[in-house]
Design a protein around this motif. Structure first.
Motif, PDB file in Angstrom:
ATOM      1  N   THR A 151       0.837  -1.199   0.000  1.00  0.00           N
ATOM      2  CA  THR A 151       0.000   0.000   0.000  1.00  0.00           C
ATOM      3  C   THR A 151       0.873   1.251   0.000  1.00  0.00           C
ATOM      4  O   THR A 151       1.820   1.356   0.776  1.00  0.00           O
ATOM      5  CB  THR A 151      -0.926  -0.003   1.225  1.00  0.00           C
ATOM      6  OG1 THR A 151      -1.762  -1.161   1.171  1.00  0.00           O
ATOM      7  CG2 THR A 151      -1.800   1.232   1.262  1.00  0.00           C
ATOM      8  N   HIS A 160       2.262   4.894   0.663  1.00  0.00           N
ATOM      9  CA  HIS A 160       2.328   5.810   1.807  1.00  0.00           C
ATOM     10  C   HIS A 160       2.053   5.117   3.137  1.00  0.00           C
ATOM     11  O   HIS A 160       1.637   5.761   4.091  1.00  0.00           O
ATOM     12  CB  HIS A 160       1.386   6.991   1.630  1.00  0.00           C
ATOM     13  CG  HIS A 160       1.603   7.739   0.359  1.00  0.00           C
ATOM     14  ND1 HIS A 160       2.736   8.492   0.130  1.00  0.00           N
ATOM     15  CD2 HIS A 160       0.863   7.817  -0.769  1.00  0.00           C
ATOM     16  CE1 HIS A 160       2.661   9.012  -1.072  1.00  0.00           C
ATOM     17  NE2 HIS A 160       1.549   8.620  -1.643  1.00  0.00           N
ATOM     18  N   GLN A 182      -5.401  18.542   4.585  1.00  0.00           N
ATOM     19  CA  GLN A 182      -4.219  17.749   4.227  1.00  0.00           C
ATOM     20  C   GLN A 182      -4.294  16.350   4.832  1.00  0.00           C
ATOM     21  O   GLN A 182      -3.973  15.366   4.160  1.00  0.00           O
ATOM     22  CB  GLN A 182      -2.933  18.454   4.673  1.00  0.00           C
ATOM     23  CG  GLN A 182      -1.685  17.744   4.191  1.00  0.00           C
ATOM     24  CD  GLN A 182      -1.626  17.641   2.676  1.00  0.00           C
ATOM     25  OE1 GLN A 182      -1.787  18.617   1.967  1.00  0.00           O
ATOM     26  NE2 GLN A 182      -1.408  16.440   2.171  1.00  0.00           N
ATOM     27  N   ARG A 196      -6.665  14.313   2.739  1.00  0.00           N
ATOM     28  CA  ARG A 196      -6.046  13.883   1.475  1.00  0.00           C
ATOM     29  C   ARG A 196      -5.079  12.726   1.697  1.00  0.00           C
ATOM     30  O   ARG A 196      -5.056  11.761   0.929  1.00  0.00           O
ATOM     31  CB  ARG A 196      -5.327  15.056   0.818  1.00  0.00           C
ATOM     32  CG  ARG A 196      -6.265  16.064   0.224  1.00  0.00           C
ATOM     33  CD  ARG A 196      -5.501  17.212  -0.410  1.00  0.00           C
ATOM     34  NE  ARG A 196      -6.417  18.159  -1.004  1.00  0.00           N
ATOM     35  CZ  ARG A 196      -6.209  19.458  -1.042  1.00  0.00           C
ATOM     36  NH1 ARG A 196      -5.109  19.973  -0.516  1.00  0.00           N
ATOM     37  NH2 ARG A 196      -7.089  20.260  -1.595  1.00  0.00           N
ATOM     38  N   ASP A 197      -4.266  12.816   2.741  1.00  0.00           N
ATOM     39  CA  ASP A 197      -3.301  11.753   3.035  1.00  0.00           C
ATOM     40  C   ASP A 197      -4.005  10.430   3.325  1.00  0.00           C
ATOM     41  O   ASP A 197      -3.600   9.375   2.825  1.00  0.00           O
ATOM     42  CB  ASP A 197      -2.410  12.137   4.219  1.00  0.00           C
ATOM     43  CG  ASP A 197      -1.462  13.276   3.903  1.00  0.00           C
ATOM     44  OD1 ASP A 197      -1.280  13.606   2.713  1.00  0.00           O
ATOM     45  OD2 ASP A 197      -0.900  13.853   4.866  1.00  0.00           O
ATOM     46  N   ASP A 205      -7.061   9.581   2.415  1.00  0.00           N
ATOM     47  CA  ASP A 205      -7.744   9.143   1.207  1.00  0.00           C
ATOM     48  C   ASP A 205      -6.776   8.435   0.263  1.00  0.00           C
ATOM     49  O   ASP A 205      -7.119   7.410  -0.329  1.00  0.00           O
ATOM     50  CB  ASP A 205      -8.398  10.337   0.507  1.00  0.00           C
ATOM     51  CG  ASP A 205      -9.263   9.901  -0.660  1.00  0.00           C
ATOM     52  OD1 ASP A 205     -10.103   8.997  -0.478  1.00  0.00           O
ATOM     53  OD2 ASP A 205      -9.091  10.466  -1.763  1.00  0.00           O
ATOM     54  N   THR A 206      -5.567   8.949   0.142  1.00  0.00           N
ATOM     55  CA  THR A 206      -4.551   8.317  -0.697  1.00  0.00           C
ATOM     56  C   THR A 206      -4.220   6.923  -0.181  1.00  0.00           C
ATOM     57  O   THR A 206      -4.136   5.961  -0.942  1.00  0.00           O
ATOM     58  CB  THR A 206      -3.268   9.176  -0.738  1.00  0.00           C
ATOM     59  OG1 THR A 206      -3.596  10.445  -1.301  1.00  0.00           O
ATOM     60  CG2 THR A 206      -2.175   8.517  -1.556  1.00  0.00           C
ATOM     61  N   PHE A 207      -4.057   6.809   1.133  1.00  0.00           N
ATOM     62  CA  PHE A 207      -3.742   5.514   1.733  1.00  0.00           C
ATOM     63  C   PHE A 207      -4.872   4.512   1.504  1.00  0.00           C
ATOM     64  O   PHE A 207      -4.645   3.391   1.053  1.00  0.00           O
ATOM     65  CB  PHE A 207      -3.470   5.671   3.227  1.00  0.00           C
ATOM     66  CG  PHE A 207      -3.263   4.368   3.940  1.00  0.00           C
ATOM     67  CD1 PHE A 207      -2.061   3.691   3.827  1.00  0.00           C
ATOM     68  CD2 PHE A 207      -4.264   3.823   4.724  1.00  0.00           C
ATOM     69  CE1 PHE A 207      -1.866   2.481   4.475  1.00  0.00           C
ATOM     70  CE2 PHE A 207      -4.086   2.619   5.376  1.00  0.00           C
ATOM     71  CZ  PHE A 207      -2.881   1.945   5.259  1.00  0.00           C
ATOM     72  N   SER A 218      -7.352   4.575  -0.698  1.00  0.00           N
ATOM     73  CA  SER A 218      -7.523   4.281  -2.126  1.00  0.00           C
ATOM     74  C   SER A 218      -6.482   3.282  -2.600  1.00  0.00           C
ATOM     75  O   SER A 218      -6.793   2.354  -3.346  1.00  0.00           O
ATOM     76  CB  SER A 218      -7.425   5.555  -2.959  1.00  0.00           C
ATOM     77  OG  SER A 218      -8.496   6.403  -2.673  1.00  0.00           O
ATOM     78  N   SER A 219      -5.249   3.461  -2.159  1.00  0.00           N
ATOM     79  CA  SER A 219      -4.185   2.543  -2.542  1.00  0.00           C
ATOM     80  C   SER A 219      -4.433   1.153  -1.972  1.00  0.00           C
ATOM     81  O   SER A 219      -4.198   0.148  -2.634  1.00  0.00           O
ATOM     82  CB  SER A 219      -2.835   3.072  -2.075  1.00  0.00           C
ATOM     83  OG  SER A 219      -1.815   2.152  -2.370  1.00  0.00           O
TER      84      SER A 219
END
Length: 108
Positions: free
Chosen positions: A34, A36, A82, A85-86, A88-90, A92-93
């Protein structure tokens, strides 16, 4: 948030068996790939501190102590965005790509 932090810490010390279809091995491999993953624990700790600051701001507003609260609010909004967003990136990945955990183990 505590559960996610514990899962990541667990996965750092767990060595999955290659090509095993055991749930723990599959979960650990997914966490390892995954994006980040190394940043998310710091992000979660930041969110916990952000929540405390937000609560202090809300109490100050309810007690009608509005001096300098606009500056604090702007900072909270920017840092909260922020963190969002961080995370959400994690997430989603974790959910995309080679993640077959939900299908393989029939998790809804």
């Amino acid at each position: 948030m505590g559960l996610i932090k514990k899962m990541i810490a667990w996965s750092d010390g767990y060595t999955p068996v290659d090509k095993s279809r055991d749930y723990l091995d599959v979960l650990c491999r997914q966490i390892h790939c995954t994006a980040h993953k190394d940043k998310v624990i710091g992000t979660l700790e930041g969110v916990e501190n952000w929540c405390k600051s937000r609560n202090q701001l809300v109490h100050a507003l309810l007690n009608k102590k509005v001096e300098n609260q606009e500056e604090i609010l702007i900072t909270l909004v920017e840092s909260g965005l922020q963190y969002c967003r961080d995370l959400d990136t994690f997430v989603s990945s974790f959910k995309k790509g080679r993640n077959t955990i939900r299908k393989q183990f029939n998790i809804q």
